[in-house]
Design a protein around this motif. Structure first.
Motif, PDB file in Angstrom:
ATOM      1  N   LEU A 115      41.927  36.098  50.176  1.00 23.62           N
ATOM      2  CA  LEU A 115      41.654  36.505  48.796  1.00 23.62           C
ATOM      3  C   LEU A 115      40.238  36.123  48.381  1.00 23.62           C
ATOM      4  CD1 LEU A 115      45.038  35.618  47.063  1.00 23.62           C
ATOM      5  CD2 LEU A 115      44.104  37.904  47.460  1.00 23.62           C
ATOM      6  N   ALA A 116      39.810  34.920  48.763  1.00 21.09           N
ATOM      7  CA  ALA A 116      38.454  34.475  48.426  1.00 21.09           C
ATOM      8  C   ALA A 116      37.411  35.384  49.068  1.00 21.09           C
ATOM      9  CB  ALA A 116      38.244  33.027  48.870  1.00 21.09           C
ATOM     10  N   ALA A 117      37.662  35.835  50.290  1.00 20.67           N
ATOM     11  CA  ALA A 117      36.733  36.740  50.964  1.00 20.67           C
ATOM     12  C   ALA A 117      36.616  38.070  50.227  1.00 20.67           C
ATOM     13  CB  ALA A 117      37.179  36.983  52.406  1.00 20.67           C
ATOM     14  N   ARG A 118      37.647  38.426  49.473  1.00 16.40           N
ATOM     15  CA  ARG A 118      37.636  39.676  48.701  1.00 16.40           C
ATOM     16  C   ARG A 118      37.206  39.446  47.252  1.00 16.40           C
ATOM     17  NH1 ARG A 118      41.533  39.887  52.438  1.00 16.40           N
ATOM     18  NH2 ARG A 118      41.800  41.798  53.618  1.00 16.40           N
ATOM     19  N   GLY A 119      36.839  38.195  46.927  1.00 10.74           N
ATOM     20  CA  GLY A 119      36.384  37.888  45.582  1.00 10.74           C
ATOM     21  C   GLY A 119      37.502  37.743  44.566  1.00 10.74           C
ATOM     22  N   GLN A 120      38.706  37.430  45.031  1.00 11.78           N
ATOM     23  CA  GLN A 120      39.825  37.268  44.114  1.00 11.78           C
ATOM     24  C   GLN A 120      40.328  35.833  44.132  1.00 11.78           C
ATOM     25  OE1 GLN A 120      42.662  40.251  45.408  1.00 11.78           O
ATOM     26  NE2 GLN A 120      41.961  41.604  43.780  1.00 11.78           N
ATOM     27  N   ALA A 121      40.797  35.405  42.973  1.00  7.98           N
ATOM     28  CA  ALA A 121      41.346  34.061  42.856  1.00  7.98           C
ATOM     29  C   ALA A 121      42.780  34.045  43.384  1.00  7.98           C
ATOM     30  CB  ALA A 121      41.332  33.616  41.401  1.00  7.98           C
ATOM     31  N   TYR A 122      43.187  32.913  43.918  1.00  4.22           N
ATOM     32  CA  TYR A 122      44.555  32.761  44.411  1.00  4.22           C
ATOM     33  C   TYR A 122      45.537  32.743  43.242  1.00  4.22           C
ATOM     34  CZ  TYR A 122      48.564  30.787  46.884  1.00  4.22           C
ATOM     35  OH  TYR A 122      49.811  30.565  47.411  1.00  4.22           O
ATOM     36  N   ALA A 145      46.161  39.651  35.786  1.00  2.86           N
ATOM     37  CA  ALA A 145      44.695  39.730  35.838  1.00  2.86           C
ATOM     38  C   ALA A 145      44.244  41.142  35.474  1.00  2.86           C
ATOM     39  CB  ALA A 145      44.183  39.275  37.177  1.00  2.86           C
ATOM     40  N   ASP A 146      43.689  41.893  36.414  1.00  4.13           N
ATOM     41  CA  ASP A 146      43.167  43.233  36.136  1.00  4.13           C
ATOM     42  C   ASP A 146      44.185  44.346  36.377  1.00  4.13           C
ATOM     43  OD1 ASP A 146      40.684  42.165  35.490  1.00  4.13           O
ATOM     44  OD2 ASP A 146      40.015  42.211  37.568  1.00  4.13           O
ATOM     45  N   LEU A 147      45.412  43.987  36.696  1.00  2.00           N
ATOM     46  CA  LEU A 147      46.450  44.969  36.996  1.00  2.00           C
ATOM     47  C   LEU A 147      47.471  45.001  35.859  1.00  2.00           C
ATOM     48  CD1 LEU A 147      48.057  46.794  39.048  1.00  2.00           C
ATOM     49  CD2 LEU A 147      49.193  44.669  39.724  1.00  2.00           C
ATOM     50  N   THR A 148      47.794  46.196  35.390  1.00  2.00           N
ATOM     51  CA  THR A 148      48.847  46.363  34.389  1.00  2.00           C
ATOM     52  C   THR A 148      49.844  47.387  34.895  1.00  2.00           C
ATOM     53  OG1 THR A 148      47.338  45.840  32.567  1.00  2.00           O
ATOM     54  CG2 THR A 148      49.367  46.999  32.006  1.00  2.00           C
ATOM     55  N   MET A 149      51.121  46.988  34.914  1.00  2.00           N
ATOM     56  CA  MET A 149      52.193  47.908  35.275  1.00  2.00           C
ATOM     57  C   MET A 149      53.108  48.034  34.063  1.00  2.00           C
ATOM     58  SD  MET A 149      53.262  47.030  39.225  1.00  2.00           S
ATOM     59  CE  MET A 149      53.928  45.423  38.882  1.00  2.00           C
ATOM     60  N   THR A 150      53.475  49.258  33.768  1.00  2.00           N
ATOM     61  CA  THR A 150      54.383  49.517  32.661  1.00  2.00           C
ATOM     62  C   THR A 150      55.596  50.247  33.215  1.00  2.00           C
ATOM     63  OG1 THR A 150      52.525  49.685  31.133  1.00  2.00           O
ATOM     64  CG2 THR A 150      54.621  50.611  30.404  1.00  2.00           C
TER      65      THR A 150
END
Length: 167
Positions: free
Chosen positions: A71-78, A96-101
């Motif tokens: 995840l860190a290699a992709r720039g995302q937090a664990y 985070a940046d994902l929203t599911m409805t």
């Protein structure tokens, strides 16, 4: 995820059990035929089980750190912020940046694991950690609200929620 997969068919635990039974059913007779001794074959299969157990422990120990690194290699937090909201029309999952409805008719069941509540939405899962609730009453109130919006069929497939609400 094993619980989610089990709801869809054969669970990973069932697959592991099947593989272990096959190891015994094939390993001992083949080993006995090759070595000429049932005892030697049984002992070698037992050591295979021991090796399998050690391998599983090693994989479990490496999985967490390797996931964090990937995840860190992709720039995302664990760890990411998560909210799960109940609206009259839908269940809204913000990670985070994902929203599911998910509209309520799409929620097929709700079940409890030791640490999570899992909403199955068609073939996807919305996972809510139980630690998010500050009190058992807050958790119960949330589940009551969620189940009240689910369809009758979905409530029928959610005995964990019904049992929890009944307490």
């Amino acid at each position: 995820m094993a619980y989610i997969k089990a709801r869809r068919g054969v669970s990973p635990r069932q697959i592991k059990l099947l593989l272990l039974v096959c190891m015994l059913a094939v390993g001992i007779p083949v080993g006995a035929g090759a070595s000429g001794s049932w005892l030697a074959a049984a002992i070698s299969v037992e050591f295979a089980f021991l090796g399998l157990g050690v391998g599983v422990l090693i994989v479990q120990r490496l999985a967490g750190p390797s996931m964090r690194k990937a995840l860190a290699a992709r720039g995302q937090a664990y760890e990411q912020a998560l909210t799960l909201r109940i609206t009259p029309e839908a269940l809204v999952y913000d990670l985070a940046d994902l929203t599911m409805t998910a509209r309520w008719p799409c929620v097929t069941d709700l079940y409890q694991t030791r640490k999570y509540w899992v909403f199955l939405v068609q073939s996807s899962a919305m996972v809510l950690p139980r630690r998010f609730f500050t009190t058992p009453e807050a958790e119960r109130d949330f589940i009551v609200e969620a189940t009240s919006r689910m369809t009758d069929a979905a409530r029928a497939r959610s005995p964990d929620a019904a049992k929890f609400v009944g307490n």
